[in-house]
Scaffold this motif. Structure first.
Motif, PDB file in Angstrom:
ATOM      1  N   LEU A 126      12.643  -0.277  -6.290  1.00  0.00           N
ATOM      2  CA  LEU A 126      12.301   0.137  -4.932  1.00  0.00           C
ATOM      3  C   LEU A 126      10.800   0.021  -4.660  1.00  0.00           C
ATOM      4  O   LEU A 126      10.389  -0.421  -3.581  1.00  0.00           O
ATOM      5  N   VAL A 127       9.991   0.433  -5.639  1.00  0.00           N
ATOM      6  CA  VAL A 127       8.541   0.438  -5.417  1.00  0.00           C
ATOM      7  C   VAL A 127       7.881  -0.863  -5.850  1.00  0.00           C
ATOM      8  O   VAL A 127       6.657  -0.990  -5.755  1.00  0.00           O
ATOM      9  N   GLU A 128       8.674  -1.831  -6.329  1.00  0.00           N
ATOM     10  CA  GLU A 128       8.094  -3.106  -6.750  1.00  0.00           C
ATOM     11  C   GLU A 128       7.647  -3.938  -5.561  1.00  0.00           C
ATOM     12  O   GLU A 128       6.693  -4.717  -5.664  1.00  0.00           O
ATOM     13  N   LYS A 129       8.281  -3.787  -4.439  1.00  0.00           N
ATOM     14  CA  LYS A 129       7.981  -4.603  -3.268  1.00  0.00           C
ATOM     15  C   LYS A 129       6.590  -4.298  -2.744  1.00  0.00           C
ATOM     16  O   LYS A 129       6.171  -3.149  -2.679  1.00  0.00           O
ATOM     17  N   GLN A 130       5.855  -5.340  -2.372  1.00  0.00           N
ATOM     18  CA  GLN A 130       4.505  -5.213  -1.845  1.00  0.00           C
ATOM     19  C   GLN A 130       4.566  -4.998  -0.334  1.00  0.00           C
ATOM     20  O   GLN A 130       4.541  -5.934   0.450  1.00  0.00           O
ATOM     21  N   ILE A 131       4.673  -3.741   0.056  1.00  0.00           N
ATOM     22  CA  ILE A 131       4.712  -3.382   1.461  1.00  0.00           C
ATOM     23  C   ILE A 131       3.623  -2.339   1.715  1.00  0.00           C
ATOM     24  O   ILE A 131       3.181  -1.659   0.783  1.00  0.00           O
ATOM     25  N   PRO A 132       3.176  -2.197   2.956  1.00  0.00           N
ATOM     26  CA  PRO A 132       2.119  -1.217   3.238  1.00  0.00           C
ATOM     27  C   PRO A 132       2.551   0.199   2.859  1.00  0.00           C
ATOM     28  O   PRO A 132       3.653   0.639   3.158  1.00  0.00           O
ATOM     29  N   GLY A 133       1.667   0.908   2.194  1.00  0.00           N
ATOM     30  CA  GLY A 133       1.920   2.288   1.820  1.00  0.00           C
ATOM     31  C   GLY A 133       2.681   2.481   0.532  1.00  0.00           C
ATOM     32  O   GLY A 133       2.944   3.630   0.142  1.00  0.00           O
ATOM     33  N   ILE A 134       3.038   1.392  -0.167  1.00  0.00           N
ATOM     34  CA  ILE A 134       3.839   1.544  -1.379  1.00  0.00           C
ATOM     35  C   ILE A 134       3.024   2.181  -2.506  1.00  0.00           C
ATOM     36  O   ILE A 134       3.580   2.840  -3.395  1.00  0.00           O
TER      37      ILE A 134
END
Length: 264
Positions: A126-134
């Motif tokens: 879930l937290v592997e994705k490079q999205i804002p606020g991760i």
């Protein structure tokens, strides 16, 4: 009539060999240097591992062997003892508390180890994705790991006590107080929950490092073949991090063994 002489340098198919003055072959690399390099290559890894091995031997291996040896004696703290054979083990097997502790430890392992192998992997996905606020969520999930075990214990006691926050919310909806810390099975379940909650972020970081080494081409090829998210997880992700799962499996130790549950 003179016979022509042929120089060894101009003879086809031959290579002239240079000789040192006096007709001797030039000296090559001394054999002593090669053997010294081999010895260095053989001993260097042990020199690097020696400090860790000394610490492990002094604080893990020696206490373990000493405990095994003392288990066959009637030795007490700071007092010598005599050999008693298997008397201590007979007394242990006849103690009811031993079997209760063995049961609780077995249930504890069966509940905690699979959870700390599977849940951190799902959280890492879930937290592997490079999205804002991760980054914020990664830090939030890792915060329980750096928290003191004493602080964690106080927080969860405050939450699960009969007058704690959880029971106060249950009383509002009419469910009544629940003995999370007084019932033997609920206490064991509470200990498992705290262990998983505290160790989740630690193993999430380990899985994040492993997921970073999984080639993206494998996921892309599986997507082209029509594999969905679950199928890619089972056929690509899990085989790629299998060695990490083997590493994580035997290692969960949250909380330390001295604070493991002992239900009666």
């Amino acid at each position: 009539m003179t016979t022509p002489t042929t120089s060894p340098v101009s003879t086809p198919g031959r290579t002239a060999k240079r000789r040192a003055p006096g007709g001797r072959q030039p000296a090559g690399r001394p054999r002593g240097g090669r053997s010294r390099i081999r010895r260095q290559l053989a001993t260097s890894p042990w020199l690097f591992a020696a400090p860790g091995m000394l610490v492990a031997g002094a604080f893990s291996l020696y206490p373990f062997l000493s405990t095994v040896a003392n288990s066959f004696t009637d030795r007490r703290t700071l007092l010598p003892g005599s050999f008693v054979g298997l008397d201590n083990y007979r007394e242990m097997l006849g103690d009811e508390m031993f079997w209760i502790g063995l049961r609780n430890s077995t249930l504890y392992v069966l509940g905690v180890v699979p959870a700390l192998v599977i849940l951190p992997l799902l959280l890492a996905l879930l937290v592997e994705k490079q999205i804002p606020g991760i980054t914020f969520f990664r830090s939030a999930f890792y915060t329980p790991v750096v928290a003191s075990i004493v602080v964690v214990g106080l927080i969860w006691v405050w939450l699960l006590d009969e007058r704690g926050l959880v029971n106060s919310m249950l009383e509002v909806v009419g469910a009544g107080p629940v003995g999370f810390l007084s019932d033997q099975w609920l206490l064991l379940l509470s200990a498992m929950t705290v262990t998983v909650w505290k160790g989740l972020g630690y193993y999430m970081i380990i899985y994040l490092a492993a997921l970073g080494n999984v080639p993206r081409e494998l996921h892309e090829a599986a997507s082209v073949d029509g594999a969905g998210a679950v199928r890619r997880f089972l056929t690509v992700t899990v085989p790629a991090v299998r060695s990490t799962m083997v590493l994580v499996g035997p290692s969960p130790r949250w909380p330390p063994s001295r604070s493991s549950p002992r239900c009666t």
